[in-house]
Structures are given as structure tokens and as C-alpha cells.
Design a protein around this motif. Structure first.
Motif, mmCIF file in Angstrom:
data_model
loop_
_atom_site.group_PDB
_atom_site.id
_atom_site.type_symbol
_atom_site.label_atom_id
_atom_site.label_comp_id
_atom_site.label_asym_id
_atom_site.label_seq_id
_atom_site.Cartn_x
_atom_site.Cartn_y
_atom_site.Cartn_z
ATOM 1 N N UNK A 264 14.586 -0.719 -8.786
ATOM 2 C CA UNK A 264 15.646 0.152 -8.301
ATOM 3 C C UNK A 264 16.649 -0.669 -7.523
ATOM 4 N N UNK A 265 17.931 -0.417 -7.769
ATOM 5 C CA UNK A 265 19.001 -1.085 -7.030
ATOM 6 C C UNK A 265 19.864 -0.001 -6.417
ATOM 7 N N UNK A 266 19.946 -0.004 -5.106
ATOM 8 C CA UNK A 266 20.740 0.999 -4.390
ATOM 9 C C UNK A 266 21.947 0.330 -3.761
ATOM 10 N N UNK A 267 23.084 1.005 -3.861
ATOM 11 C CA UNK A 267 24.325 0.550 -3.237
ATOM 12 C C UNK A 267 24.812 1.692 -2.355
ATOM 13 N N UNK A 268 25.084 1.358 -1.111
ATOM 14 C CA UNK A 268 25.529 2.384 -0.153
ATOM 15 C C UNK A 268 26.688 3.189 -0.735
ATOM 16 N N UNK B 245 17.262 -3.760 -3.217
ATOM 17 C CA UNK B 245 16.488 -3.827 -4.448
ATOM 18 C C UNK B 245 15.075 -3.390 -4.104
ATOM 19 N N UNK B 246 14.462 -2.644 -5.023
ATOM 20 C CA UNK B 246 13.066 -2.235 -4.864
ATOM 21 C C UNK B 246 12.317 -2.573 -6.141
ATOM 22 N N UNK C 113 0.834 -1.202 0.000
ATOM 23 C CA UNK C 113 0.000 0.000 0.000
ATOM 24 C C UNK C 113 0.872 1.258 0.000
ATOM 25 N N UNK C 114 0.360 2.319 -0.609
ATOM 26 C CA UNK C 114 1.116 3.564 -0.677
ATOM 27 C C UNK C 114 1.470 4.113 0.702
ATOM 28 N N UNK C 115 0.521 4.041 1.648
ATOM 29 C CA UNK C 115 0.821 4.588 2.977
ATOM 30 C C UNK C 115 1.956 3.812 3.644
ATOM 31 N N UNK C 116 2.132 2.545 3.296
ATOM 32 C CA UNK C 116 3.257 1.774 3.831
ATOM 33 C C UNK C 116 4.579 2.225 3.222
ATOM 34 N N UNK C 117 4.554 2.586 1.952
ATOM 35 C CA UNK C 117 5.773 3.105 1.314
ATOM 36 C C UNK C 117 6.208 4.399 2.003
ATOM 37 N N UNK C 118 5.236 5.234 2.337
ATOM 38 C CA UNK C 118 5.526 6.497 3.021
ATOM 39 C C UNK C 118 6.050 6.219 4.427
ATOM 40 N N UNK C 119 5.346 5.375 5.173
ATOM 41 C CA UNK C 119 5.687 5.132 6.577
ATOM 42 C C UNK C 119 7.016 4.417 6.766
ATOM 43 N N UNK C 120 7.247 3.354 6.024
ATOM 44 C CA UNK C 120 8.396 2.498 6.279
ATOM 45 C C UNK C 120 9.616 2.821 5.424
ATOM 46 N N UNK C 121 9.393 3.422 4.241
ATOM 47 C CA UNK C 121 10.506 3.646 3.315
ATOM 48 C C UNK C 121 10.754 5.117 3.020
ATOM 49 N N UNK C 122 9.987 5.995 3.651
ATOM 50 C CA UNK C 122 10.172 7.432 3.488
ATOM 51 C C UNK C 122 9.948 7.907 2.051
ATOM 52 N N UNK C 123 9.058 7.229 1.329
ATOM 53 C CA UNK C 123 8.666 7.689 -0.008
ATOM 54 C C UNK C 123 7.767 8.908 0.185
ATOM 55 N N UNK D 217 10.234 4.128 -7.043
ATOM 56 C CA UNK D 217 11.073 2.942 -6.840
ATOM 57 C C UNK D 217 12.477 3.347 -6.385
ATOM 58 N N UNK D 218 12.967 4.462 -6.848
ATOM 59 C CA UNK D 218 14.274 4.938 -6.383
ATOM 60 C C UNK D 218 14.202 5.287 -4.892
ATOM 61 N N UNK D 219 13.131 5.948 -4.487
ATOM 62 C CA UNK D 219 12.958 6.293 -3.070
ATOM 63 C C UNK D 219 12.774 5.038 -2.219
ATOM 64 N N UNK D 220 12.074 4.036 -2.758
ATOM 65 C CA UNK D 220 11.911 2.774 -2.038
ATOM 66 C C UNK D 220 13.267 2.122 -1.788
ATOM 67 N N UNK D 221 14.107 2.088 -2.807
ATOM 68 C CA UNK D 221 15.425 1.460 -2.673
ATOM 69 C C UNK D 221 16.275 2.213 -1.647
ATOM 70 N N UNK D 222 16.298 3.532 -1.740
ATOM 71 C CA UNK D 222 17.077 4.332 -0.787
ATOM 72 C C UNK D 222 16.529 4.192 0.628
ATOM 73 N N UNK D 223 15.197 4.210 0.746
ATOM 74 C CA UNK D 223 14.571 4.086 2.062
ATOM 75 C C UNK D 223 14.851 2.740 2.699
#
Length: 170
Positions: free
Chosen positions: A125-129, A102-103, A59-69, A85-91
């Protein structure tokens, strides 16, 4: 059982081996795959050595709450989009304290498609620190099950590619 399961199992094993060799940890932020990437990773014996947290933010509200989208990105671009998806990966990377993330967000069908985003549209999205985020959109054909399985496989393969880049850079 899906025809993709052997490929997914192989990719998850390769990923685990590479993570173990490099001493890195991974996380996943999943929407349309519903936890399939995390499930594939944890099928591998010893996976607690490289995986400890995943996020199923359907759900969108979960993306906001848990991943800071941002709610603005969700409203402007929709959940199935590059900015989200980029924000999901970073979050996920930050929330899990992992080295790679990976997001995945997409439209698995059979309903939910639009002319701009037909069924089978999946953003990755693939994020690498300390190295940023790589994103990609794919149009995947097949049933809901096929779309989800191929998205899991592609997500894992992208992580392997990012690990190979890291190994070459060392």
C-alpha cells in the motif's frame, strides 16, 4: 548481502533525491520486510531530512495498536490482505505525520502459505497525504531472503512512482 542490494541502494537514493527536491517526508509500515524499507532509506546520507519514523508491526496486535488497523479486518481478511495493508499505510501516514507512506504485509516463507495465499504473496500500500491509497498484490518467487528483498525494492519503487505523480501534478 543480497543480489538485490545494488538495486535497493539505487532506488533508496532516487527516492531520497526526489523527497529532498519536493520537500516531503516518508514513513514505512512493515510486516514481512521487518524494517528493510526503513533500513534501505536510512542507508542514504542525509535521510534524516526526509525520514524520521518507521513502524515494524510484525504481530497483528502491533498493527492494531500502532497503525489503527481494525481487529475486524484482521479477523475477516487476515494480515496479508488489501484492507489491512491499506489501513497500515493510512495509519503510518497519520502516526508519523509524513507526506507519503508505504506499507507491506506478506508471506515470506518458507512456511505459512495457504492455497489462497501461497508463500510469496505480498500486499503493498502506498498512501499520499490528501490523495488516498494505492494498493497492489504481488506473488514473488524465491527464498525467504529473495521475497523480502524484492518486497523492499518494490515498496521503494512504488514510492518513487507516487512522487513522480506528485511532481507532474504540481
Amino acid at each position: 548481502m543480497s543480489q538485490y542490494d545494488p538495486l535497493i541502494d539505487s532506488a533508496a537514493a532516487r527516492l531520497g533525491n526526489a523527497l529532498r527536491q519536493q520537500g516531503l517526508r516518508v514513513t514505512a509500515a512493515e510486516s514481512c520486510t521487518g524494517g528493510g524499507i526503513a533500513e534501505a532509506i536510512t542507508r542514504v546520507s542525509g535521510s534524516s531530512g526526509w525520514f524520521d519514523t518507521g513502524f515494524v508491526t510484525y504481530a497483528n496486535h502491533s498493527k492494531v495498536r500502532w497503525l489503527d488497523v481494525s481487529e475486524e479486518d484482521l479477523l475477516q481478511f487476515g494480515a496479508v490482505s488489501e484492507p489491512v495493508v491499506r489501513a497500515m499505510a493510512e495509519g503510518a501516514l497519520e502516526a508519523a505525520g509524513a507526506d507519503l507512506a508505504v506499507a507491506v504485509s506478506g508471506i515470506a516463507g518458507p512456511e505459512g502459505g495457504t492455497p489462497d495465499k501461497p508463500v510469496g504473496t505480498v500486499w503493498f500500500g502506498w498512501a499520499v497525504r490528501d490523495r488516498g491509497v494505492l494498493s497492489q498484490c504481488r506473488r514473488i518467487q524465491g527464498s525467504r531472503r529473495d521475497v523480502r528483498a524484492q518486497a523492499v525494492l518494490h515498496g521503494l519503487e512504488g514510492l518513487i512512482m507516487e512522487l513522480e505523480k506528485l511532481a507532474r501534478a504540481r
